[in-house]
Design a protein around this motif. Structure first.
Motif, short mmCIF file in Angstrom:
data_model
loop_
_atom_site.label_atom_id
_atom_site.label_comp_id
_atom_site.label_asym_id
_atom_site.label_seq_id
_atom_site.Cartn_x
_atom_site.Cartn_y
_atom_site.Cartn_z
N VAL A 81 3.07 2.48 -6.95
CA VAL A 81 3.07 2.97 -5.65
C VAL A 81 3.44 4.18 -5.27
O VAL A 81 5.35 4.33 -5.12
CB VAL A 81 2.27 1.60 -4.98
CG1 VAL A 81 2.18 1.82 -3.90
CG2 VAL A 81 2.42 0.37 -6.14
N ALA A 82 2.66 5.32 -4.52
CA ALA A 82 3.52 6.30 -3.52
C ALA A 82 2.86 6.41 -2.49
O ALA A 82 1.69 5.92 -2.21
CB ALA A 82 3.72 7.34 -4.14
N LEU A 106 6.80 -4.81 3.01
CA LEU A 106 5.40 -5.81 3.63
C LEU A 106 6.47 -6.70 2.69
O LEU A 106 4.93 -8.05 3.00
CB LEU A 106 3.82 -4.82 2.53
CG LEU A 106 3.68 -4.01 3.14
CD1 LEU A 106 2.46 -3.33 2.37
CD2 LEU A 106 3.18 -4.40 4.94
N GLY A 107 6.73 -7.10 1.38
CA GLY A 107 7.41 -8.22 0.90
C GLY A 107 6.20 -8.72 -0.13
O GLY A 107 5.68 -7.69 -0.61
N PRO A 108 5.47 -10.10 -0.34
CA PRO A 108 4.39 -10.23 -1.87
C PRO A 108 3.39 -9.68 -1.47
O PRO A 108 2.74 -9.69 -0.20
CB PRO A 108 4.79 -11.72 -1.87
CG PRO A 108 5.95 -12.22 -1.33
CD PRO A 108 6.22 -10.87 -0.03
N VAL A 109 2.93 -8.58 -1.85
CA VAL A 109 0.80 -8.40 -1.96
C VAL A 109 0.40 -8.29 -2.90
O VAL A 109 0.39 -8.47 -3.89
CB VAL A 109 1.45 -7.19 -1.37
CG1 VAL A 109 -0.60 -6.17 -1.31
CG2 VAL A 109 2.15 -6.57 -0.20
N ALA A 136 6.61 -1.64 -10.27
CA ALA A 136 6.13 -2.79 -10.84
C ALA A 136 5.22 -3.35 -11.25
O ALA A 136 4.30 -3.50 -11.73
CB ALA A 136 6.57 -3.68 -8.72
N GLU A 137 5.92 -4.91 -11.67
CA GLU A 137 4.64 -5.14 -12.95
C GLU A 137 4.35 -6.76 -11.52
O GLU A 137 4.67 -7.74 -11.21
CB GLU A 137 5.16 -5.58 -13.77
CG GLU A 137 4.79 -7.00 -14.97
CD GLU A 137 5.29 -7.22 -16.25
OE1 GLU A 137 5.21 -8.78 -15.96
OE2 GLU A 137 5.90 -6.00 -17.32
N LEU A 138 3.00 -6.87 -12.07
CA LEU A 138 2.16 -7.90 -11.11
C LEU A 138 2.64 -8.68 -11.81
O LEU A 138 2.33 -9.76 -13.66
CB LEU A 138 0.87 -7.67 -11.60
CG LEU A 138 -0.21 -6.62 -10.71
CD1 LEU A 138 0.15 -5.60 -10.35
CD2 LEU A 138 -1.95 -7.35 -10.85
N GLY A 139 3.11 -10.34 -10.74
CA GLY A 139 3.28 -11.44 -11.47
C GLY A 139 1.87 -12.23 -11.66
O GLY A 139 1.08 -11.73 -11.87
N LEU A 169 -1.12 3.94 -9.13
CA LEU A 169 -1.35 4.69 -10.89
C LEU A 169 -1.29 3.01 -11.22
O LEU A 169 0.17 2.57 -11.35
CB LEU A 169 -0.11 5.91 -11.30
CG LEU A 169 -0.46 6.12 -12.37
CD1 LEU A 169 -2.43 6.68 -12.51
CD2 LEU A 169 0.48 7.14 -12.34
N VAL A 170 -2.02 2.88 -12.63
CA VAL A 170 -1.62 1.80 -13.42
C VAL A 170 -0.81 2.23 -14.98
O VAL A 170 -1.68 4.13 -15.83
CB VAL A 170 -2.76 1.03 -14.28
CG1 VAL A 170 -2.29 -0.15 -15.34
CG2 VAL A 170 -3.60 0.57 -13.12
N THR A 171 0.08 1.83 -14.86
CA THR A 171 1.35 2.78 -15.87
C THR A 171 1.13 2.06 -17.07
O THR A 171 1.49 2.68 -18.74
CB THR A 171 2.93 3.04 -15.99
OG1 THR A 171 3.10 1.19 -14.84
CG2 THR A 171 2.73 4.02 -14.69
#
Length: 266
Positions: free
Chosen positions: A37-38, A62-65, A49-52, A97-99
């Motif tokens: 995320v930029a 923002l914390g958790p989104v 980050a990795e989606l939990g 962007l999905v890496t």
């Protein structure tokens, strides 16, 4: 062999077109996907980050989104709106962007050149998945089995013919789209056997519906010693036993059938 190379070429073209289609259609994020995320003009807010398992990422301020189930542009918009509503930025421009695509995978098993798990990077059809698995091997059937587990946990099984998916009428039929958790299985090619008084006795691939007359033609036809009325069909039963029966020219041939042509006594 020529048919196999033709199939592989067509599947390769399907895979290329599928990659274009996947880019045009939305990919919905899911647990396990890694993203970057930029935020324009805010380097301190850049996040990888990795989606939990709960479908969220942790964003500075923002914390958790929760972004699971959203496309990349939709997820970026949700983060931007959060920054604006929270009073952190007046006009937030967010790029996501999905890496790594990890949340959606299928299995391709059996007689393919590269069996295993395939991670879906977007909408994917059955033919595209076969191409990603290296195509059907020389020993593989053109009969494809699709196993799918529904939302109720029940498993369904569907058989499809590759020839029908690639023929001239294919463009008039809806493509078979794959879903997360699907399994494609390519069994060994069906075979039948012709022995006795024919020109070319041996083992033959049952790659299309055949009757006894057509099976005899595939084996070169009857030789000069053949008894025209001496056609015997041996068929394996469910209990493993063999049933012998007089064969009619229009009887269908099944996988494992043995067609025997007797010798004429005169």
């Amino acid at each position: 062999m020529k048919m196999r190379w033709h199939v592989l070429f067509v599947l390769f073209v399907f895979a290329l077109s599928g990659q274009v289609g996947a880019a045009e259609e939305a990919y919905n994020l899911g647990p396990g996907d890694r993203i970057q995320v930029a935020v324009y003009g805010q380097e301190d807010l850049e996040t990888e980050a990795e989606l939990g398992a709960n479908g969220t990422i942790h964003m500075p301020l923002l914390g958790p989104v929760h972004i699971a189930g959203l496309s990349a542009p939709e997820a970026a918009d949700r983060i931007a709106r959060g920054l604006e509503v929270g009073g952190y930025l007046q006009d937030a421009h967010v790029n996501l962007l999905v890496t790594e695509y990890n949340s959606k995978s299928i299995s391709v098993l059996g007689q393919v050149n590269k069996p295993g798990q395939i991670v879906l990077k977007g909408p994917t059809t059955l033919t595209e998945a076969l191409a990603m698995a290296g195509g059907i091997s020389e020993r593989g059937s053109e009969r494809i089995v699709l196993v799918r587990v529904g939302s109720d946990g029940k498993q369904s099984r569907r058989e499809l013919q590759l020839r029908e998916l690639l023929d001239s009428e294919a463009e008039n039929r809806a493509a078979v789209k794959l879903q997360k958790g699907d399994t494609l299985y390519v069994p060994l090619i069906d075979q039948f056997y012709v022995h006795g008084q024919v020109q070319k006795p041996g083992t033959y691939s049952l790659d299309r519906p055949l009757n006894v007359m057509q099976a005899l033609s595939v084996s070169g036809g009857l030789n000069a010693r053949a008894n025209n009325d001496g056609l015997i069909l041996y068929r394996q039963q469910d209990d493993g036993s063999l049933r012998e029966q007089d064969a009619d020219l229009y009887d269908p041939i099944q996988d494992g059938d043995v067609l025997f042509v007797k010798e004429s006594l005169f």
